[in-house]
Design a protein around this motif. Structure first.
Motif, mmCIF file in Angstrom:
data_model
loop_
_atom_site.group_PDB
_atom_site.id
_atom_site.type_symbol
_atom_site.label_atom_id
_atom_site.label_comp_id
_atom_site.label_asym_id
_atom_site.label_seq_id
_atom_site.Cartn_x
_atom_site.Cartn_y
_atom_site.Cartn_z
ATOM 1 N N ALA A 119 0.825 -1.226 0.000
ATOM 2 C CA ALA A 119 0.000 0.000 0.000
ATOM 3 C C ALA A 119 0.854 1.270 0.000
ATOM 4 N N LEU A 120 0.169 2.412 0.022
ATOM 5 C CA LEU A 120 0.856 3.669 -0.306
ATOM 6 C C LEU A 120 1.905 4.083 0.725
ATOM 7 N N THR A 121 1.631 3.815 1.986
ATOM 8 C CA THR A 121 2.602 4.204 3.020
ATOM 9 C C THR A 121 3.935 3.506 2.764
ATOM 10 N N LEU A 124 5.650 5.223 -0.076
ATOM 11 C CA LEU A 124 6.289 6.481 0.355
ATOM 12 C C LEU A 124 7.610 6.188 1.053
ATOM 13 N N TRP A 145 -0.875 15.267 4.916
ATOM 14 C CA TRP A 145 -1.114 14.058 5.715
ATOM 15 C C TRP A 145 0.020 13.916 6.743
ATOM 16 N N ASN A 194 -0.230 15.840 -3.361
ATOM 17 C CA ASN A 194 -1.297 14.915 -2.975
ATOM 18 C C ASN A 194 -2.670 15.549 -3.244
ATOM 19 N N ASN A 198 -5.529 15.319 1.256
ATOM 20 C CA ASN A 198 -5.862 15.031 2.642
ATOM 21 C C ASN A 198 -5.099 16.091 3.430
ATOM 22 N N ARG A 277 -3.960 -3.743 1.650
ATOM 23 C CA ARG A 277 -2.574 -3.285 1.582
ATOM 24 C C ARG A 277 -1.942 -3.582 0.218
HETATM 25 C C1 LIG Z 1 -2.742 11.249 1.506
HETATM 26 C C2 LIG Z 1 -2.567 9.839 1.918
HETATM 27 N N1 LIG Z 1 -1.540 9.145 1.425
HETATM 28 C C3 LIG Z 1 -1.320 7.873 1.766
HETATM 29 C C4 LIG Z 1 -2.153 7.230 2.653
HETATM 30 C C5 LIG Z 1 -1.834 5.828 3.047
HETATM 31 O O1 LIG Z 1 -2.462 4.902 2.308
HETATM 32 P P1 LIG Z 1 -2.274 3.342 2.578
HETATM 33 O O2 LIG Z 1 -3.309 2.985 3.594
HETATM 34 O O3 LIG Z 1 -2.500 2.751 1.249
HETATM 35 O O4 LIG Z 1 -0.907 3.118 3.095
HETATM 36 C C6 LIG Z 1 -3.244 7.913 3.201
HETATM 37 C C7 LIG Z 1 -4.126 7.236 4.173
HETATM 38 O O5 LIG Z 1 -4.898 7.769 4.888
HETATM 39 C C8 LIG Z 1 -3.461 9.249 2.826
HETATM 40 O O6 LIG Z 1 -4.468 9.958 3.337
#
Ligand SMILES: Cc1ncc(COP(=O)(O)O)c(C=O)c1O
Length: 431
Positions: A119-121, A124, A145, A194, A198, A277
């Motif tokens: 997943a995105l975290t 990153l 975020w 982003n 968020n 994920r």
């Molecule tokens: C702007 C942003 N990036 C990344 C994420 C993380 O995403 P993931 O749950 O896929 O790791 C979030 C989750 O809230 C988010 O708000």
């Protein structure tokens, strides 16, 4: 060092100083932030919990029945073996097709094959491993975020510099971004973009994306190497006439050796599948050798970190993208996007009401899960606690003045009541 880390280390000094000595510098600097997750935990038993980054209705989570059903259809071979570090190949191909369908300016030649992440975290964090040295600058909007800080600053020692994406009236503007880039003088920068944003729920229009692209090109032309990380967590949740391709698509069109656009996207929010994920990293580069080298490096980072991502989750995302399941799946998802859009419309019709003009100023919003207001005359954190205690409403205090409300978690009919209660809460505290 962050005060929370200092506090943890102090506790370790008392309970076990030897273990404190054993910690690495990163181990000493690490802490668990009092951010969204802890504010969310405090709001757990509220009736209207508008804190969380998921989407719910009165019966629970909004999810896709097709994904839920598929666990009976997967073959053991799609569940139990290791996935390769870069992800299941068929899934990578299907996701690439999806990217190209949704970003019509992009061609296959212009992008690398998406690499699957946890997943995105995770994506990153991998990009921070790959590109960030201690002392490097990460430029990002003030409205961001909270986890970026932990990933880029605490973990990697990057210096975070922020610019505002809103003017005094809380209307979106690219001025802050443009001037931050005009005044930037180092030879390397990491940009975090982003949108839908968020916490404010804003996505730029096509002409605003042009201004963003132009500013990045100018900076690159002056010699700065720009790593543009495009966090597309909320991609596709657009409710107005905005730029509906990823900004990655626009940046990839710029001819400059100094710009590297990197896209992070995934199933988390797009497929209403937060716990699966599954995310992706895609580089905006044409050269095949560079693509192969970056893929090898990211694979090495994954191998040395989680080894490989979970097979069942990747198989699930692969399944719903296969042509025979995709139509039904897209219907599932569209239903939820429509639900969010209806809530967005109601929120918009409520928050700008004249009767609230002394209570808050709304940040422009047009997409995503959230919206944010700047509250007048009260402290946002005090208000947040008061709203839990007196009105059973959970919100997120972003700083001293701003509150984030997740309309993704509030039923349409409850939205007027929630904002009415926020206004009452403000008046209570002012009295
Ligand atoms: C702007 C942003 N990036 C990344 C994420 C993380 O995403 P993931 O749950 O896929 O790791 C979030 C989750 O809230 C988010 O708000």
């Amino acid at each position: 060092m962050n005060p929370l880390a200092l506090d943890l280390n102090e506790q370790l000094t008392q309970s076990n100083p030897v273990i404190l000595d054993m910690l690495s510098d990163l181990g000493k600097h690490m802490f668990y932030p009092k951010g969204i997750l802890s504010q969310s935990a405090e709001a757990k038993s509220t009736k209207y919990n508008a804190t969380i980054g998921m989407a719910t209705d009165d019966s629970g989570k909004l999810y896709s029945q097709t994904i839920f059903d598929l666990y009976q259809h997967l073959d053991p071979e799609e569940i139990f073996p290791y996935a390769p570090p870069q992800g299941i190949e068929e899934l990578r191909g299907l996701w690439e097709e999806k990217i190209l369908q949704e970003n019509t300016d992009l061609t296959q030649k212009q992008i690398s094959r998406p690499i699957v992440t946890n997943a995105l975290t995770h994506g990153l964090s991998l990009l921070a491993d790959l590109f960030v040295n201690s002392g490097d600058t990460v430029l990002l909007p003030k409205q961001n975020w909270g986890n970026y800080k932990l990933i880029f600053n605490t973990r990697h020692g990057a210096e975070l510099q922020t610019y505002s994406i809103f003017d005094e009236d809380n209307h979106y503007t690219t001025d802050g971004f443009v001037s931050a880039l005009e005044n930037y003088n180092n030879d390397k920068v990491i940009l975090l973009l982003n949108y839908p944003n968020n916490p404010t729920g804003y996505t730029p229009t096509a002409s605003e994306v042009e201004e963003i692209s132009k500013a990045i090109k100018n900076l690159a032309d002056r010699g700065t190497k720009v790593i543009a990380i495009i966090d597309d967590a909320y991609f596709g949740l657009f409710y107005e006439d905005v730029y509906t391709q990823s900004i990655f698509s626009a940046l990839t069109q710029i001819e400059s050796p100094n710009i590297l656009p990197v896209r992070l996207d995934g199933a988390t929010k797009e497929f209403f599948a937060w716990g699966l994920r599954v995310g992706f990293i895609t580089f905006g580069i044409k050269d095949e050798m560079t693509k192969a080298v970056l893929e090898a490096k990211v694979k090495g980072l994954i191998r040395s970190n989680i080894s490989s991502g979970p097979m069942p989750s990747q198989s699930a995302v692969k399944y719903v993208l296969q042509p025979e399941h995709r139509e039904q799946f897209e219907k599932d998802i569209q239903k939820h996007i429509d639900t969010l859009k209806e809530r967005y419309e109601v929120t918009k019709s409520v928050v700008y009401d004249e009767k609230y003009k002394d209570d808050w100023k709304t940040y422009d919003f047009n997409s995503g899960y959230f919206m944010a207001i700047q509250v007048n005359g009260v402290n946002a954190e005090t208000l947040r606690k008061h709203l839990i205690e007196k009105y059973s409403i959970g919100t997120i205090a972003l700083n001293d003045t701003d509150i984030r409300v997740a309309f993704s978690c509030i039923e349409k009919d409850d939205i007027p009541h929630v904002f009415d209660s926020i206004a009452k809460g403000i008046e209570d505290l002012k009295a």
